[in-house]
Design a protein around this motif. Sequence first.
Motif, PDB file in Angstrom:
ATOM      1  N   ASP A  87      22.514  45.800 -22.605  1.00 49.27           N
ATOM      2  CA  ASP A  87      22.284  46.782 -23.672  1.00 49.27           C
ATOM      3  C   ASP A  87      23.536  47.080 -24.491  1.00 49.27           C
ATOM      4  O   ASP A  87      23.496  47.895 -25.413  1.00 49.27           O
ATOM      5  CB  ASP A  87      21.697  48.082 -23.099  1.00 49.27           C
ATOM      6  CG  ASP A  87      22.567  48.716 -22.032  1.00 49.27           C
ATOM      7  OD1 ASP A  87      23.739  48.310 -21.886  1.00 49.27           O
ATOM      8  OD2 ASP A  87      22.072  49.628 -21.329  1.00 49.27           O
ATOM      9  N   ARG A  88      24.659  46.396 -24.194  1.00 47.16           N
ATOM     10  CA  ARG A  88      25.869  46.551 -25.006  1.00 47.16           C
ATOM     11  C   ARG A  88      26.119  45.323 -25.884  1.00 47.16           C
ATOM     12  O   ARG A  88      27.188  45.181 -26.473  1.00 47.16           O
ATOM     13  CB  ARG A  88      27.078  46.809 -24.107  1.00 47.16           C
ATOM     14  CG  ARG A  88      27.149  48.225 -23.535  1.00 47.16           C
ATOM     15  CD  ARG A  88      28.361  48.384 -22.640  1.00 47.16           C
ATOM     16  NE  ARG A  88      29.590  47.914 -23.293  1.00 47.16           N
ATOM     17  CZ  ARG A  88      30.699  47.613 -22.611  1.00 47.16           C
ATOM     18  NH1 ARG A  88      30.729  47.728 -21.291  1.00 47.16           N
ATOM     19  NH2 ARG A  88      31.772  47.199 -23.254  1.00 47.16           N
ATOM     20  N   LEU A  89      25.123  44.458 -25.999  1.00 44.00           N
ATOM     21  CA  LEU A  89      25.260  43.294 -26.868  1.00 44.00           C
ATOM     22  C   LEU A  89      25.454  43.727 -28.320  1.00 44.00           C
ATOM     23  O   LEU A  89      24.899  44.752 -28.744  1.00 44.00           O
ATOM     24  CB  LEU A  89      24.008  42.425 -26.790  1.00 44.00           C
ATOM     25  CG  LEU A  89      23.875  41.447 -25.625  1.00 44.00           C
ATOM     26  CD1 LEU A  89      22.471  40.854 -25.609  1.00 44.00           C
ATOM     27  CD2 LEU A  89      24.918  40.340 -25.727  1.00 44.00           C
ATOM     28  N   PRO A  90      26.209  42.963 -29.112  1.00 45.85           N
ATOM     29  CA  PRO A  90      26.242  43.231 -30.555  1.00 45.85           C
ATOM     30  C   PRO A  90      24.828  43.213 -31.116  1.00 45.85           C
ATOM     31  O   PRO A  90      23.976  42.428 -30.665  1.00 45.85           O
ATOM     32  CB  PRO A  90      27.080  42.080 -31.101  1.00 45.85           C
ATOM     33  CG  PRO A  90      27.923  41.630 -29.953  1.00 45.85           C
ATOM     34  CD  PRO A  90      27.083  41.839 -28.726  1.00 45.85           C
ATOM     35  N   ALA A  91      24.569  44.048 -32.102  1.00 42.24           N
ATOM     36  CA  ALA A  91      23.216  44.178 -32.649  1.00 42.24           C
ATOM     37  C   ALA A  91      22.666  42.839 -33.125  1.00 42.24           C
ATOM     38  O   ALA A  91      21.487  42.519 -32.912  1.00 42.24           O
ATOM     39  CB  ALA A  91      23.213  45.198 -33.787  1.00 42.24           C
ATOM     40  N   ALA A  92      23.518  42.025 -33.763  1.00 44.47           N
ATOM     41  CA  ALA A  92      23.046  40.741 -34.297  1.00 44.47           C
ATOM     42  C   ALA A  92      22.586  39.814 -33.176  1.00 44.47           C
ATOM     43  O   ALA A  92      21.601  39.078 -33.333  1.00 44.47           O
ATOM     44  CB  ALA A  92      24.154  40.081 -35.115  1.00 44.47           C
ATOM     45  N   VAL A  93      23.284  39.825 -32.047  1.00 45.85           N
ATOM     46  CA  VAL A  93      22.895  38.981 -30.909  1.00 45.85           C
ATOM     47  C   VAL A  93      21.592  39.485 -30.298  1.00 45.85           C
ATOM     48  O   VAL A  93      20.676  38.703 -30.004  1.00 45.85           O
ATOM     49  CB  VAL A  93      24.012  38.944 -29.847  1.00 45.85           C
ATOM     50  CG1 VAL A  93      23.579  38.111 -28.646  1.00 45.85           C
ATOM     51  CG2 VAL A  93      25.299  38.389 -30.449  1.00 45.85           C
ATOM     52  N   GLU A 144      19.221  41.172 -31.715  1.00 49.68           N
ATOM     53  CA  GLU A 144      18.098  40.913 -32.622  1.00 49.68           C
ATOM     54  C   GLU A 144      17.706  39.439 -32.608  1.00 49.68           C
ATOM     55  O   GLU A 144      16.512  39.105 -32.616  1.00 49.68           O
ATOM     56  CB  GLU A 144      18.485  41.344 -34.039  1.00 49.68           C
ATOM     57  CG  GLU A 144      18.607  42.856 -34.195  1.00 49.68           C
ATOM     58  CD  GLU A 144      19.189  43.247 -35.539  1.00 49.68           C
ATOM     59  OE1 GLU A 144      19.395  42.333 -36.387  1.00 49.68           O
ATOM     60  OE2 GLU A 144      19.443  44.448 -35.754  1.00 49.68           O
ATOM     61  N   ALA A 145      18.703  38.561 -32.587  1.00 49.19           N
ATOM     62  CA  ALA A 145      18.405  37.126 -32.559  1.00 49.19           C
ATOM     63  C   ALA A 145      17.701  36.750 -31.266  1.00 49.19           C
ATOM     64  O   ALA A 145      16.731  35.972 -31.270  1.00 49.19           O
ATOM     65  CB  ALA A 145      19.696  36.320 -32.715  1.00 49.19           C
ATOM     66  N   PHE A 146      18.149  37.308 -30.142  1.00 53.21           N
ATOM     67  CA  PHE A 146      17.505  37.007 -28.861  1.00 53.21           C
ATOM     68  C   PHE A 146      16.081  37.534 -28.835  1.00 53.21           C
ATOM     69  O   PHE A 146      15.158  36.854 -28.355  1.00 53.21           O
ATOM     70  CB  PHE A 146      18.315  37.614 -27.717  1.00 53.21           C
ATOM     71  CG  PHE A 146      17.638  37.487 -26.377  1.00 53.21           C
ATOM     72  CD1 PHE A 146      17.579  36.267 -25.723  1.00 53.21           C
ATOM     73  CD2 PHE A 146      17.030  38.585 -25.787  1.00 53.21           C
ATOM     74  CE1 PHE A 146      16.943  36.144 -24.501  1.00 53.21           C
ATOM     75  CE2 PHE A 146      16.396  38.475 -24.557  1.00 53.21           C
ATOM     76  CZ  PHE A 146      16.350  37.254 -23.908  1.00 53.21           C
TER      77      PHE A 146
END
Length: 435
Positions: A97-103, A105-107
């Motif tokens: 849950d600390r992934l960058p938003a772009a990552v 969303e892509a996942f």
Amino acid sequence: MKKLLSVCLLSVALLGTLAACSDDDKQSPNLPPGTSEVPESILSQFNADYPDAQDVTWTQDGDYYTASFSEDGSSHNQAWYERDGRWGMTQYEIPFDRLPAAVAEAFAATEYGQSGSDWRVDREVDVLERRDGTETLYIIEVERGESEVDLYYTEDGILVKEILDAAPDKNYGEYLPQTPDGTLQSWLEQRFPGYRLVDLDTEDGGLEVEIVHNRQKCEVFFTRSGEWLYYKAELSYPVSQVPEEVWAAVEASDAMQQGAWVDEVEMYVVNDGGTETVYYCFELETRFDDDYKIYVRADGVEERPDLGGGQTGGGVPVEGDVETFINQQYPGAVILERDYDDGYLEIDIRHDGVEKEVLFNGRNEWVRTEWETRSLPDAVQQAVEAAGYRISDREYDRVETPDGNWYEVEAVKDRREWKLYVTDDGTIFDTRYDD
């Protein structure tokens, strides 16, 4: 194992890492910090970089010293240093849950991240931070049953690698940052202004450079001597830049006429003796989930490009274990292309005059080989007819796996279209119909 090319091809700042990627590489025992076996330059730099590190142990990988340590509650951290104390890379974990938003969303847009998916996501994500402007990578692991897939994303959400069933004890040393020599770097910057480096892979057959450019992953291949062979990029769908002549050739193909649809499109730019020729590769999906590839030149002529594979590995980089297997299993084979598809390493070869697709998992273990044939053993044909089926397509798929071999046959029964899976001795072990 990754092997170095000549010095004239690469001036790689971190050369020792390439030898560290093999399971056969010898590592020294754990070296507690402060001993004479760890250079003081490394200890000093590590202590400055990670003053709160605990439970530190050291191993030596070629010219690199790797510290494994705990920090901020995470016990799975590693940092790589050259002998002079220069930092190369750090691997650590973050919560999903600390992934960058772009990552994130892509996942979420993939089959693995869709709501209701039966893939289970590991709640810890590996992060690789690297020097020299090389891309930071976020590695998301998903599982379903006995299958595991590692998905490698850049910070802005571009999927650059998908690896199925990688080794559980991953050694990320192969991702230590490397730099193409000045000539190659100038060529890359001229052709792809502002590109970002993802990976650089040296093999006996040549050099592969993976980059990100204009939010697309591109792969560029060079010979041993540094001459560029070709580059390719996956095109976003729907594809608008494909010439009308190319679309017309694809739509007229047998597969499309029989109801297949376009799944992916890649563009190839090939160096043909100093002349650049553009090709498009269309991966088609059928109602039976079969994949077909059609290669079309920019002028609409259906033709597979010559990517430099005049001999095994000639210009198409492959890892040593993979090439050894192909030489043993398919002697005299010519390697046509190397690619990743649905998490598998896919090697296209020409063997006995037939193009074959050979798949390996993330451990470089052979999974299956498949090709089209127009002949069936008598036992297979008789078994199909005896079961009340009528063969509807005279092109069959031949499949070889470590667990056994079979034919895939399309047939009709009770006004339904079926795909039959039949072993060499005529045993029909599975059937599927198009509903």
